[in-house]
Write a protein that holds these residues in place. Structure first.
Motif, PDB file in Angstrom:
ATOM      1  N   GLN A 115       0.815  -1.210   0.000  1.00 42.63           N
ATOM      2  CA  GLN A 115       0.000   0.000   0.000  1.00 42.63           C
ATOM      3  C   GLN A 115       0.852   1.265   0.000  1.00 42.63           C
ATOM      4  O   GLN A 115       0.316   2.369   0.097  1.00 42.63           O
ATOM      5  N   ASP A 117       2.484   2.929  -2.256  1.00 42.16           N
ATOM      6  CA  ASP A 117       2.202   3.915  -3.308  1.00 42.16           C
ATOM      7  C   ASP A 117       1.025   4.806  -2.921  1.00 42.16           C
ATOM      8  O   ASP A 117       1.044   6.016  -3.169  1.00 42.16           O
ATOM      9  N   LEU A 118       0.002   4.215  -2.310  1.00 39.48           N
ATOM     10  CA  LEU A 118      -1.145   5.015  -1.873  1.00 39.48           C
ATOM     11  C   LEU A 118      -0.736   5.994  -0.776  1.00 39.48           C
ATOM     12  O   LEU A 118      -1.182   7.147  -0.760  1.00 39.48           O
ATOM     13  N   ILE A 120       2.280   7.289  -0.340  1.00 33.98           N
ATOM     14  CA  ILE A 120       3.085   8.344  -0.977  1.00 33.98           C
ATOM     15  C   ILE A 120       2.174   9.350  -1.672  1.00 33.98           C
ATOM     16  O   ILE A 120       2.370  10.565  -1.565  1.00 33.98           O
ATOM     17  N   ASN A 121       1.158   8.862  -2.386  1.00 28.79           N
ATOM     18  CA  ASN A 121       0.210   9.763  -3.042  1.00 28.79           C
ATOM     19  C   ASN A 121      -0.505  10.641  -2.026  1.00 28.79           C
ATOM     20  O   ASN A 121      -0.703  11.832  -2.241  1.00 28.79           O
ATOM     21  N   PHE A 122      -0.899  10.059  -0.887  1.00 27.59           N
ATOM     22  CA  PHE A 122      -1.574  10.820   0.158  1.00 27.59           C
ATOM     23  C   PHE A 122      -0.659  11.913   0.685  1.00 27.59           C
ATOM     24  O   PHE A 122      -1.054  13.079   0.799  1.00 27.59           O
ATOM     25  N   CYS A 124       2.002  13.292  -0.696  1.00 23.10           N
ATOM     26  CA  CYS A 124       2.264  14.310  -1.717  1.00 23.10           C
ATOM     27  C   CYS A 124       1.065  15.240  -1.919  1.00 23.10           C
ATOM     28  O   CYS A 124       1.238  16.427  -2.203  1.00 23.10           O
ATOM     29  N   SER A 125      -0.139  14.703  -1.779  1.00 24.98           N
ATOM     30  CA  SER A 125      -1.324  15.542  -2.004  1.00 24.98           C
ATOM     31  C   SER A 125      -1.594  16.496  -0.846  1.00 24.98           C
ATOM     32  O   SER A 125      -2.385  17.412  -0.982  1.00 24.98           O
TER      33      SER A 125
END
Length: 127
Positions: A115, A117-118, A120-122, A124-125
């Motif tokens: 998980q 990648d999710l 990291i996306n969180f 970064c956002s």
């Protein structure tokens, strides 16, 4: 308009005679499996339904084998490394935790490798 949605995704084998039951109860996020089988034995439609592991296949074979002695010893060695290093790591983290705490509270977020990648996306956002 509804505030949420629960989705159950499953794919019972067509030739197994399995059915899907959805019934109201407390929120669990756990799917119980019931089969007419014993571990190590094939399905027997004459047997009563029995709660089984999610890893038990229709052939009676468990997809989660018991670890052998080598694997167990390897895990114990990893645990030993963790336990031996824990006091040093806690001592290093304590001053950082005291600075980061708000009202004596720290919120820690963890995730499984799959998980990441999710996560990291969180992160970064949130910039």
């Amino acid at each position: 308009q509804k505030a949420g949605l629960n989705v159950i995704v499953t794919n019972p084998p067509r030739d197994s005679g399995q059915c899907l039951v959805i019934m109201g109860n407390y929120e669990s996020h756990h799917i119980q499996r019931w089969m007419r089988a014993e571990p190590g034995k094939k399905l027997d439609r004459k047997m009563p339904l029995k709660h089984v592991s999610r890893g038990l296949g229709t052939n009676g074979h468990s997809f989660f084998p018991i670890p052998n002695e080598k694997t167990i010893r390897s895990h114990w060695e990893q645990l030993k490394i963790y336990l031996e290093s824990l006091p040093k790591v806690k001592a290093a983290l304590e001053p950082i935790a005291k600075r980061a705490a708000k009202n004596n509270t720290i919120i820690v977020m963890v995730c499984n490798w799959g998980q990441s990648d999710l996560l990291i996306n969180f992160v970064c956002s949130t910039r």
